[in-house]
Scaffold this motif. Structure first.
Motif, PDB file in Angstrom:
ATOM      1  N   LEU A  58       0.629  -1.155   0.195  1.00  0.00           N
ATOM      2  CA  LEU A  58       0.210  -0.314   0.145  1.00  0.00           C
ATOM      3  C   LEU A  58       1.109   1.459   0.404  1.00  0.00           C
ATOM      4  N   ASP A  59       2.175   1.262   0.502  1.00  0.00           N
ATOM      5  CA  ASP A  59       2.843   2.569   0.183  1.00  0.00           C
ATOM      6  C   ASP A  59       3.438   2.773  -0.506  1.00  0.00           C
ATOM      7  N   ASP A  60       3.937   1.881  -1.453  1.00  0.00           N
ATOM      8  CA  ASP A  60       4.814   1.723  -2.826  1.00  0.00           C
ATOM      9  C   ASP A  60       3.567   2.685  -3.796  1.00  0.00           C
ATOM     10  N   LEU A  61       2.091   1.917  -3.469  1.00  0.00           N
ATOM     11  CA  LEU A  61       0.871   2.897  -4.433  1.00  0.00           C
ATOM     12  C   LEU A  61       0.817   3.715  -4.352  1.00  0.00           C
ATOM     13  N   VAL A  62       0.926   4.140  -2.933  1.00  0.00           N
ATOM     14  CA  VAL A  62       0.081   5.433  -2.294  1.00  0.00           C
ATOM     15  C   VAL A  62       1.599   6.505  -3.159  1.00  0.00           C
ATOM     16  N   LEU A  63       2.043   5.893  -1.761  1.00  0.00           N
ATOM     17  CA  LEU A  63       3.141   7.090  -1.955  1.00  0.00           C
ATOM     18  C   LEU A  63       4.537   7.280  -2.496  1.00  0.00           C
ATOM     19  N   GLY A  64       5.471   5.726  -2.803  1.00  0.00           N
ATOM     20  CA  GLY A  64       5.596   5.235  -3.527  1.00  0.00           C
ATOM     21  C   GLY A  64       6.113   5.223  -5.190  1.00  0.00           C
ATOM     22  N   ASP A  65       7.436   4.230  -5.170  1.00  0.00           N
ATOM     23  CA  ASP A  65       7.308   4.149  -6.184  1.00  0.00           C
ATOM     24  C   ASP A  65       7.330   2.762  -6.926  1.00  0.00           C
ATOM     25  N   VAL A  66       6.585   2.251  -7.955  1.00  0.00           N
ATOM     26  CA  VAL A  66       6.429   0.877  -8.072  1.00  0.00           C
ATOM     27  C   VAL A  66       6.657   0.012  -8.985  1.00  0.00           C
ATOM     28  N   ARG A  67       8.479   1.267  -9.963  1.00  0.00           N
ATOM     29  CA  ARG A  67       8.871   1.185 -10.581  1.00  0.00           C
ATOM     30  C   ARG A  67      10.470   0.750 -10.246  1.00  0.00           C
ATOM     31  N   ALA A  68      10.414   0.744  -8.545  1.00  0.00           N
ATOM     32  CA  ALA A  68      12.025   0.445  -7.694  1.00  0.00           C
ATOM     33  C   ALA A  68      11.521  -0.555  -8.412  1.00  0.00           C
TER      34      ALA A  68
END
Length: 390
Positions: A58-68
């Motif tokens: 959820l953190d990557d989806l909302v605040l982070g970068d899922v491409r990392a």
């Protein structure tokens, strides 16, 4: 990256159209479009469903970068002798990793298949071929609609059959005189048929409404062969239903012309044949009509918008319709009362009196009702254009 950028990236990675993602999440395509354009934001349950669907946090989806890039451990360790998946040719290694079959190993083939099924090819240099699957019935739409068709057809047929049984007690033409004439038994049989029919119809309607609410969009997964087979079934059902009704008419004619029985069991047999024929019409008709997925999606979207309007206390057009109709009927009432108390009879008597103001005052309300209907139609036309532009 923002949420909308992450969602667009994840959808592109999986070659999901907005329609397919909407179907999996149980929302409309317009909702996905608003999320990706930043005009709206999903609720928490939808966010968690997106995380489960694409395998991200959820953190990557909302605040982070899922491409990392994140290291994902292999499910199966490599054997020491180098005979594992890493030592296989590229095509076989792709099969071991759950990729596409050997006939789709080239990126050009994958791109062509993606375009054929309405998916984005998303083929870049150095990227391996992605698997493209045929549309599937992920929501259980076919099973639900088959059950819905059977229940609706059975419910209506049960009501007609109840009347058919009741006819046996409502005439002198009972079976060999074994059944006594009784209006009470006729009423009881009719009521039982109605109760049985409603026991099918009401749950079917409630279940269907809930299904439409949970699945406002369905991806068309039917093939041309499926549609051809359903068309043949519909033709057989219509012919069979007509045949059953004609059989019932023939029994009635035989009873009246040959046996001299105009009521009683011949009419009961005819109604039972009609019940069976109606069952065929409704059942096969719904089964054929349910393959029009576009119509389902359109109706589901209309119902969703209507629920949103009701949740918001109605929209401008609903309030405008009520205001206009209220004003029209108020004017009609004033005119009608004025005609009643001030209109005098014309010269003459008898039916000519109805041409006076006193006799024609009641026309104010029917005319007002007609004007309300016209005004409502005009307002609904403007609302349809407004909804289309949204």
């Amino acid at each position: 990256m923002s949420f909308r950028d992450n969602l667009q990236y994840l959808r592109a990675q999986r070659n999901f159209t907005q329609e397919r993602l909407a179907m999996l999440l149980g929302v409309s395509r317009q909702a996905i479009s608003k999320w990706e354009s930043g005009k709206a934001y999903p609720e928490m349950d939808k966010l968690l469903m997106i995380c489960d669907l694409f395998g991200c946090t959820l953190d990557d989806l909302v605040l982070g970068d899922v491409r990392a890039p994140r290291s994902v451990p292999d499910a199966t360790p490599e054997p020491a002798d180098g005979t594992g998946a890493a030592g296989l040719p590229e095509a076989e290694r792709e099969i071991c990793n759950g990729g596409l079959a050997s006939e789709a190993t080239s990126s050009d083939t994958a791109a062509k298949q993606s375009v054929a099924y309405g998916l984005s090819p998303n083929v870049s240099a150095g990227r391996q071929a992605v698997s493209v699957a045929l549309p599937e019935d992920l929501t259980g739409y076919d099973a639900h609609m088959n059950s819905f068709a059977w229940k609706v057809a059975a419910g209506i047929a049960a009501i007609i059959a109840g009347v058919a049984v009741g006819v046996l007690f409502d005439s002198e033409g009972t079976v060999s005189g074994l059944l006594a004439r009784s209006e009470f038994l006729t009423f009881v049989c009719t009521i039982i048929g109605v109760i049985i029919g409603l026991a099918f119809l009401i749950p079917a309607g409630m279940t269907h409404s809930e299904f439409v609410r949970r699945h406002p969009f369905i991806e068309d997964f039917y093939t041309d062969d499926d549609r051809s087979r359903r068309a043949k079934e519909l033709a057989v059902g219509v012919v069979g239903g007509i045949g059953l009704i004609l059989l019932g008419v023939a029994v009635t004619v035989y009873g009246e012309e040959t046996l001299g029985i105009e009521e009683g069991w011949p009419v009961s047999v005819m109604l039972l044949c009609v019940a069976a024929g109606v069952f065929c019409f409704i059942y096969f008709g719904i089964r054929y009509g349910m393959m029009n997925i576009d119509s389902y999606n359109h109706e589901a979207e209309s119902e969703r918008r209507e629920r949103e309007r009701e949740a918001q206390g109605g929209d401008f057009y609903d309030k405008l319709t009520g205001l206009v109709c209220g004003i029209i009927m108020l004017i009609a009432t004033v005119v009608g009362l004025w005609m009643l108390f001030t209109g005098g009879p014309i010269d003459g008597g008898g039916h000519e009196r109805w041409l006076s103001g006193n006799g024609l005052f009641w026309l104010a309300w029917p005319i007002g009702g007609i004007l309300c209907g016209v005004a409502t139609c005009i307002i609904q036309i403007f609302r349809s254009f407004h909804d289309r532009d949204r």
